[in-house]
Design a protein around this motif. Sequence first.
Motif, PDB file in Angstrom:
ATOM      1  N   SER A  72     -13.630  -0.832   0.004  1.00  0.00           N
ATOM      2  CA  SER A  72     -13.134  -1.963  -0.820  1.00  0.00           C
ATOM      3  C   SER A  72     -12.459  -1.814  -2.057  1.00  0.00           C
ATOM      4  O   SER A  72     -13.560  -1.860  -2.369  1.00  0.00           O
ATOM      5  N   PRO A  73     -11.044  -1.648  -1.968  1.00  0.00           N
ATOM      6  CA  PRO A  73     -10.255  -1.798  -3.173  1.00  0.00           C
ATOM      7  C   PRO A  73     -10.697  -3.585  -3.577  1.00  0.00           C
ATOM      8  O   PRO A  73     -10.603  -3.809  -4.882  1.00  0.00           O
ATOM      9  N   GLN A  74     -11.243  -4.549  -3.034  1.00  0.00           N
ATOM     10  CA  GLN A  74     -11.401  -6.162  -3.581  1.00  0.00           C
ATOM     11  C   GLN A  74     -12.705  -5.395  -4.234  1.00  0.00           C
ATOM     12  O   GLN A  74     -12.438  -6.230  -5.226  1.00  0.00           O
ATOM     13  N   GLY A  77     -14.858  -2.930  -4.183  1.00  0.00           N
ATOM     14  CA  GLY A  77     -15.648  -1.931  -4.110  1.00  0.00           C
ATOM     15  C   GLY A  77     -17.010  -1.230  -3.127  1.00  0.00           C
ATOM     16  O   GLY A  77     -16.992  -0.256  -3.594  1.00  0.00           O
ATOM     17  N   GLY A 102     -11.557   6.559  -1.646  1.00  0.00           N
ATOM     18  CA  GLY A 102     -10.942   5.108  -2.061  1.00  0.00           C
ATOM     19  C   GLY A 102     -10.086   4.339  -1.216  1.00  0.00           C
ATOM     20  O   GLY A 102      -9.267   3.196  -1.597  1.00  0.00           O
ATOM     21  N   ASP A 103      -9.744   5.217  -0.369  1.00  0.00           N
ATOM     22  CA  ASP A 103      -8.178   5.249   0.218  1.00  0.00           C
ATOM     23  C   ASP A 103      -8.000   5.717   1.389  1.00  0.00           C
ATOM     24  O   ASP A 103      -8.702   7.012   1.841  1.00  0.00           O
ATOM     25  N   GLY A 145       1.022  -1.298   0.146  1.00  0.00           N
ATOM     26  CA  GLY A 145       0.131  -0.313  -0.241  1.00  0.00           C
ATOM     27  C   GLY A 145       0.709   1.291   0.271  1.00  0.00           C
ATOM     28  O   GLY A 145       1.999   1.880   0.512  1.00  0.00           O
ATOM     29  N   ASP A 171       0.153   0.005  -4.298  1.00  0.00           N
ATOM     30  CA  ASP A 171      -1.309   0.115  -4.398  1.00  0.00           C
ATOM     31  C   ASP A 171      -2.341  -1.204  -3.112  1.00  0.00           C
ATOM     32  O   ASP A 171      -1.648  -1.454  -2.964  1.00  0.00           O
ATOM     33  N   ASN A 172      -3.086  -0.918  -3.617  1.00  0.00           N
ATOM     34  CA  ASN A 172      -4.081  -0.780  -1.737  1.00  0.00           C
ATOM     35  C   ASN A 172      -5.117  -1.811  -2.218  1.00  0.00           C
ATOM     36  O   ASN A 172      -6.180  -2.648  -2.664  1.00  0.00           O
ATOM     37  N   ARG A 173      -4.202  -3.593  -2.566  1.00  0.00           N
ATOM     38  CA  ARG A 173      -4.727  -4.608  -2.776  1.00  0.00           C
ATOM     39  C   ARG A 173      -3.903  -5.714  -2.845  1.00  0.00           C
ATOM     40  O   ARG A 173      -2.768  -5.723  -2.733  1.00  0.00           O
TER      41      ARG A 173
END
Length: 307
Positions: free
Chosen positions: A194-196, A198, A224-225, A99, A128-130
Amino acid sequence: MDTLNAIECFVRSAEAGSFAEAARRLGLTPAAVGKNVARLEADLGVRLFQRSTRSLSLTEAGEHFLGEARGGLDTLRGAMNNLAGIEGQPVGTLKVSMGLAFGLNYIVPLLDEFLRRYPGVVPDWHFDNRAVDMIGEGFDAAIGGGFELPPGAVARELGPAHRVLLAAPAYLAQHAMPTSPSALRQHAGILIRSPQTGRIRPWLLRNRAGEQAAIELQQRMTLGDPEAACHAAQQGLGITLVSSAHALPYLQSGALQRVLPDWYVDSGAISIYFSGHKLLPQKTRVFVDFIVEQFRRQGLAEQFSAR
């Protein structure tokens, strides 16, 4: 070596489902990937893919060869990486996912010490947050928490992935400080998708007594963050829920403070994870050991705990 490269092009094309995506992951052109696969098919005397203008699918022979080749390819690549070195030192590009805020706060500051120890390693770090596909996307390691490990990965724990409620002192000066989870219904929420998925995940708070309670903030905004959420909270716009690792710099500076400090969300552990293959490249092994060592030395697991 040409045969090994051709096998890698085949395996990555099968994983990605297209020559174009495999080329992007390998740093080649789609034409080069296609030629390597065609050369491999000619050498083997079988067709590995059924091709059309819109799709790429494995033949029965291709399915069988993929199962045999995938593990052997990773083992050979690992063996080659371990043989390469300057006076026995690890070398090569080290591709790691993490992240953005976590990386900037806790990993990037370690760069100088890591590179002084291992000058032959070239960091290629992605923020990247995923949860990434380690094999499909070619990552050597990744750091994250709050999600299930990808298939074929193993992990070493760095600290708890607790989440805490935060608000700015200015916000709390203008609104009654919540004294119980049920009081959150009266407060503006800065929610994080959630980044996974949405979606906004319905986290459950817990306390040391083992009690649980839902988080029922009014939806003032959705971001989103977690860093964006912390910046919005600093402006006095509401209460947000972020990981303790994200919260720590804001708590230490006094920019934000905990709301309901006896309550927190337990979302598992923050871990550094990597391929479960026995023959792990030396560059990956020393990086994992180095990060675990530094987190222990700094006592970050204790600082991340919200208990």
